[in-house]
Motif scaffolding. Structure first.
Motif, PDB file in Angstrom:
ATOM      1  N   PRO A   1       1.371  -1.467   0.173  1.00  0.00           N
ATOM      2  CA  PRO A   1      -0.006  -0.646   0.278  1.00  0.00           C
ATOM      3  C   PRO A   1       0.737   0.831   0.424  1.00  0.00           C
ATOM      4  N   ASP A   2       2.047   1.319   0.184  1.00  0.00           N
ATOM      5  CA  ASP A   2       3.287   2.738   0.452  1.00  0.00           C
ATOM      6  C   ASP A   2       3.690   2.816  -1.373  1.00  0.00           C
ATOM      7  N   SER A   3       3.697   1.592  -1.386  1.00  0.00           N
ATOM      8  CA  SER A   3       3.842   2.192  -2.854  1.00  0.00           C
ATOM      9  C   SER A   3       3.771   2.782  -3.712  1.00  0.00           C
ATOM     10  N   ASN A   4       4.365   3.804  -5.001  1.00  0.00           N
ATOM     11  CA  ASN A   4       4.001   4.999  -5.545  1.00  0.00           C
ATOM     12  C   ASN A   4       2.633   4.271  -6.416  1.00  0.00           C
ATOM     13  N   ASP A   5       3.257   3.026  -7.245  1.00  0.00           N
ATOM     14  CA  ASP A   5       2.622   1.891  -8.236  1.00  0.00           C
ATOM     15  C   ASP A   5       2.262   1.120  -7.377  1.00  0.00           C
ATOM     16  N   PRO A   6       0.957   1.114  -6.444  1.00  0.00           N
ATOM     17  CA  PRO A   6       0.528   0.074  -6.486  1.00  0.00           C
ATOM     18  C   PRO A   6       0.377  -1.076  -7.306  1.00  0.00           C
ATOM     19  N   ARG A   7       0.802  -2.819  -6.673  1.00  0.00           N
ATOM     20  CA  ARG A   7       0.270  -3.641  -8.186  1.00  0.00           C
ATOM     21  C   ARG A   7       0.207  -4.758  -7.204  1.00  0.00           C
ATOM     22  N   THR A   8      -0.151  -6.069  -7.763  1.00  0.00           N
ATOM     23  CA  THR A   8      -0.651  -7.246  -6.654  1.00  0.00           C
ATOM     24  C   THR A   8       0.757  -8.303  -7.125  1.00  0.00           C
TER      25      THR A   8
END
Length: 72
Positions: free
Chosen positions: A29-36
């Motif tokens: 959730p802290d990523s600038n580019d959330p991905r699965t």
């Protein structure tokens, strides 16, 4: 249609399958580019197997603590 429940483990959003209770995927959730991301565990031959749907939350926590899991 599959449904999932979100859990928070070590800063990750971990989603479990509502039917099986097993870990399906994760999201940072802290990523600038959330991905699965899907969990992978080491094989006896030195490779990595997709562990989607095979790990409990407890097993995931243990593997994370022992660093015997990867996410891709």
């Amino acid at each position: 249609m599959k449904t999932y429940t979100r859990h928070s483990i070590a800063g990750w959003d971990v989603y479990t399958d509502d039917e099986t209770g097993r870990v399906h995927h994760l999201v940072d959730p802290d990523s600038n580019d959330p991905r699965t991301l899907y969990p992978y565990i080491p094989t006896a031959g030195g490779g990595w197997d997709n562990a989607c749907g095979s790990l409990t939350l407890s097993a995931l926590r243990g593997r994370m603590a022992r660093n015997t899991i990867r996410f891709a």
